[in-house]
Design a protein around this motif. Structure first.
Motif, short mmCIF file in Angstrom:
data_model
loop_
_atom_site.label_atom_id
_atom_site.label_comp_id
_atom_site.label_asym_id
_atom_site.label_seq_id
_atom_site.Cartn_x
_atom_site.Cartn_y
_atom_site.Cartn_z
N UNK B 42 -5.84 5.21 0.32
CA UNK B 42 -6.51 4.72 -0.88
C UNK B 42 -5.53 3.96 -1.73
N UNK B 43 -6.04 2.98 -2.44
CA UNK B 43 -5.20 2.17 -3.31
C UNK B 43 -5.47 0.70 -3.09
N UNK B 44 -4.41 -0.07 -3.10
CA UNK B 44 -4.53 -1.51 -2.90
C UNK B 44 -3.64 -1.91 -1.73
N UNK B 45 -4.22 -2.64 -0.80
CA UNK B 45 -3.48 -3.03 0.39
C UNK B 45 -3.51 -4.54 0.54
N UNK B 46 -2.35 -5.13 0.68
CA UNK B 46 -2.25 -6.57 0.87
C UNK B 46 -1.43 -6.85 2.12
N UNK B 47 -1.90 -7.79 2.90
CA UNK B 47 -1.15 -8.21 4.08
C UNK B 47 -1.15 -9.73 4.11
N UNK B 48 0.02 -10.30 4.28
CA UNK B 48 0.13 -11.76 4.31
C UNK B 48 1.42 -12.13 5.02
N UNK B 49 1.68 -13.42 5.07
CA UNK B 49 2.93 -13.87 5.67
C UNK B 49 4.08 -13.51 4.75
N UNK B 50 5.21 -13.13 5.34
CA UNK B 50 6.38 -12.77 4.54
C UNK B 50 6.93 -14.01 3.85
N UNK B 51 7.47 -13.82 2.68
CA UNK B 51 8.02 -14.95 1.93
C UNK B 51 9.46 -15.24 2.33
N UNK B 108 -8.02 9.69 -8.51
CA UNK B 108 -6.60 9.56 -8.82
C UNK B 108 -5.86 8.77 -7.75
N UNK B 109 -6.30 8.94 -6.50
CA UNK B 109 -5.59 8.25 -5.44
C UNK B 109 -5.75 6.74 -5.52
N UNK B 110 -6.76 6.32 -6.24
CA UNK B 110 -6.96 4.88 -6.36
C UNK B 110 -6.08 4.32 -7.47
N UNK B 111 -5.34 5.20 -8.09
CA UNK B 111 -4.61 4.81 -9.28
C UNK B 111 -3.21 4.36 -8.92
N UNK B 112 -3.08 3.13 -8.52
CA UNK B 112 -1.76 2.56 -8.48
C UNK B 112 -1.03 2.58 -7.17
N UNK B 113 -1.56 3.22 -6.13
CA UNK B 113 -0.86 3.17 -4.85
C UNK B 113 -1.02 1.77 -4.27
N UNK B 114 0.09 1.07 -4.16
CA UNK B 114 0.04 -0.31 -3.67
C UNK B 114 0.87 -0.43 -2.41
N UNK B 115 0.30 -1.07 -1.43
CA UNK B 115 1.05 -1.35 -0.20
C UNK B 115 0.92 -2.84 0.10
N UNK B 116 2.06 -3.48 0.18
CA UNK B 116 2.07 -4.90 0.52
C UNK B 116 2.93 -5.08 1.77
N UNK B 117 2.36 -5.73 2.75
CA UNK B 117 3.06 -5.95 4.01
C UNK B 117 3.17 -7.45 4.25
N UNK B 118 4.37 -7.91 4.43
CA UNK B 118 4.60 -9.31 4.79
C UNK B 118 5.07 -9.37 6.23
N UNK B 119 4.52 -10.33 6.98
CA UNK B 119 4.85 -10.41 8.41
C UNK B 119 5.41 -11.78 8.76
N UNK B 120 6.20 -11.77 9.79
CA UNK B 120 6.86 -13.00 10.22
C UNK B 120 5.84 -14.04 10.68
#
Lengths: 382, 287
Positions: B42-51, B108-120
């Motif tokens: 739970x939370x916010x999940x982002x996946x994109x190309x790595x910077x 509560x679990x939706x409160x602020x857990x952030x996962x950001x994954x950048x990939x090659x």
């Protein structure tokens, strides 16, 4: 003689505002984002190394690899094994065959620098400045496991706020339930209260037995349903119903005990009229408030160490006795449906039956009543 | 009141929130492919190309009292696994080891857990993502995605193929639970077969993008609704199996149980839709 003393409206308003403010502050204190505990110079290196090794995102290094202050691996030099700095940056320009770790500082791998293992910074950042890291680069803001990972404890003020908000919250919840009970289950409430007045110690005994037997009774109920096979489907409903029933009995019993407490308090003050009907709601709220005051005192003195703890202990014991007595009285009176003598509470008076209107009142001295007219025997009719 | 007493008694030692951040990255070195497994609760999940020019870059912010993040890279198989397990249960949990009661407010679990994954960017990627109740944004633009398997529970998910996928996708499976899915520019995915399965939630698929030949789209919808936005130059053939479902496709005509667009025979690129709708609606619109 009953003396009605209304609470001043201004005082009530101020009290309500205070309660709201405390609740809001308590809620804010709960949802506030406490920062992670940072490393301090007083922390034991051994404890940090141990916690870091057990952390899922950490790394294992030897205690002997840790050196205090800023550390550097010069260009052209090679460190066999791991290296770690303690409260200082770690600059790598040479080669590290193991892991490079900065505990409480930044880790920079400069051009020409090589780390064959992992590069980890705890409480700092890993920066790649043209170097090479064979493993993973990790930056951890704080430890996640171990004794040093725990969040900073609440300040005494925060602890007091939280405790007060909890107490006020429960008081309000019970007040609402009590209001409903007084309006819709007044008869049950009064019967339970009567049972408490009639035999306090027996109610306490019943309450203790009930508390001890509650879970075994639930288990027996489930087993009985299992035996019937068909009843297996009813087990979830039975569990929920049983728990709800138990919670209801406890709540009703405690409210009845509050009612008795409020009644006793007002009688002690000589403010109860023997002729007027008892003001149930008023007694109920006075009793609840007395228990509330106990808890509030304990909550407000949370910062006071053993004194606050002692007050909370007293409040807990008093409340437990009240809950137990109320629960026992609820069980003994079967939810307020049986009066102390085992009699069913008298039903509301109904209109007199027409064929009994001929009866005359019978005094204790024994005046013979008139004989009820009966139809003559059939033989006579013939 | 007794419960209040117990709670107040323990109030000073009840755990507060303890926010942590973990960033992890790895240089690409000789890696020729990357498998990514994500199990995010739970939370916010982002996946994109790595910077930055790395194989992967993981950035996670979480409450250590509620979430136990674990990530692991297996160099032998080239697999990156990221988990965000719940540290405690709901709504109450009793920590016997520390003799305390944890109270978890709803959400509560939706409160602020952030996962950001950048990939090659240049590395072929196999993505397997299992998402619980979160807001997820997958921007697969500029990435080379060889395989994508997405399973969501109650997540609101947006997937974007902003640029044409440089490599062909061997499979693209989207399994949606009780929330919504939006896919932008699905035509850029370079997938010959796309499978979409929706539960209570709905899905909106935009087939814009660059592709040639024929794309097979297998849709299974139950209770929810699926909306397909198809570019005007794409020929459409649709086989629809409905059970208490409905089809809204004004530009298609039915012949022998199969729906076709007017340009089916002449279109340079085509989409073949095989849909099963049970208590669900299927809308096909032309852009």
């Amino acid at each position: 003689m009953w003396i009605h003393r209304p609470v001043p409206k201004r005082a009530a308003f101020v009290a309500a505002a205070l309660v709201a403010a405390v609740s809001i502050q308590g809620a804010q204190a709960q949802t506030g984002r406490a920062p992670a505990r940072a490393l301090t110079m007083g922390d034991s290196i051994t404890a940090v190394v141990d916690s870091l090794a057990r952390d899922a995102n950490g790394v294992a290094i030897e205690r002997s690899a840790v050196r205090a202050g800023a550390q550097s691996v010069p260009a052209g030099s090679t460190v066999t094994g791991s290296i770690a700095s303690w409260h200082g940056p770690l600059d790598v320009r040479g080669t590290v065959t193991g892991n490079a770790v900065a505990l409480g500082g930044d880790l920079v791998v400069h051009t020409g620098g090589v780390v064959r293992g992992d590069a980890v910074a705890l409480g700092g950042r890993v920066q790649l400045d043209g170097g090479t890291v064979g493993g993973e680069m990790r930056s951890l803001s704080a430890l996640t496991v171990g004794p040093l990972a725990r969040a900073a404890p609440r300040t005494p003020a925060q602890a007091a706020k939280r405790s007060v908000s909890l107490t006020v919250g429960w008081y309000l919840v019970l007040a609402v339930i009590g209001l409903f009970a007084a309006l819709f289950a007044r008869g049950n409430l009064e019967t339970i209260a009567e049972r408490i007045r009639d035999d306090f110690s027996r109610c306490f005994f019943y309450g203790v037995v009930g508390e001890i037997a509650f879970l075994p009774a639930l288990v027996v109920c489930i087993v009985a349903l299992c035996i019937t096979v068909i009843g297996i489907l009813l087990i979830p409903f039975a569990i929920v119903g049983f728990l709800l029933g138990g919670a209801g009995a406890v709540a009703l019993g405690f409210l009845a005990m509050s009612y008795v407490t409020g009644d006793a308090a007002m009688r002690w003050r000589g403010a109860v009229s023997p002729y007027a009907p008892p003001p149930v709601v008023q007694f109920l709220f006075i009793g609840l408030s007395l228990y509330f005051v106990l808890w509030m005192a304990g909550s407000l003195l949370t910062w006071a160490g053993w004194l606050g703890a002692l007050l909370r202990l007293v409040a807990a014991m008093v409340t437990w006795v009240a809950v137990t007595v109320g629960f026992g009285a609820t069980l003994a009176s079967r939810g307020g449906t049986r009066t102390p003598g085992g009699r069913v509470p008298p039903a509301p008076l109904a209109a007199p039956i027409s064929d009994a209107g001929w009866e005359t009142p019978t005094p204790v001295s024994g005046v013979a009543a008139a004989r009820r007219p009966t139809p003559p025997p059939r033989s006579v009719q013939r | 009141m007794l419960c209040a007493g117990l709670l107040a008694w323990h109030a000073p030692i009840v755990r507060g929130q303890a926010w942590r951040t973990v960033t992890a990255s790895r240089q690409r070195a000789s890696a020729d492919s990357l498998r990514v497994r994500v199990y995010f609760g739970a939370g916010t999940f982002n996946l994109a190309a790595a910077t930055t020019p790395v194989l992967y870059d993981v950035d996670m912010r979480y409450d250590a009292g509620r979430v136990r993040p674990v990530h692991n890279y297996d160099a032998a198989t080239g697999t990156l696994t990221i988990r965000s397990d719940s540290a405690i249960g709901h709504p109450f949990s009793l920590d016997l080891k520390r003799a305390r009661l944890n109270i978890n407010g709803p959400g509560d679990d939706r409160n602020g857990t952030d996962l950001t994954v950048g990939l090659s960017r240049g590395v072929p990627l196999d993505l397997s993502l299992a998402l619980g109740a979160c807001d997820a944004t997958l921007d697969l633009s500029t990435l080379s995605v060889r395989r994508l398997q997405l399973e969501t529970g109650a997540s609101q998910t947006t997937v974007t193929f902003g640029t044409p996928n440089p490599i062909a996708m061997s499979s693209l499976d989207l399994d949606i639970g009780a929330a919504g899915l939006t896919v932008n520019s699905l035509g850029n995915a370079h997938a010959s077969t796309v499978r979409v399965s929706t539960g209570v939630g709905g899905a909106e698929l935009d087939l814009a993008g660059t592709w040639t030949g024929t794309m097979n789209l297998v849709v299974t919808a139950a209770l929810g609704g699926v909306t397909l936005h198809v570019p005007g130059d794409v020929g459409i053939e649709a086989r629809i199996s409905k059970t208490l479902g409905n089809l809204d496709a004004p530009d298609l005509t039915e012949r022998d149980g199969v729906y076709h667009s007017a340009n089916w025979a002449t279109a340079a690129r085509k989409v073949v839709i095989d849909a099963t709708a049970t208590l669900a609606g299927l809308d096909i619109t032309r852009e």
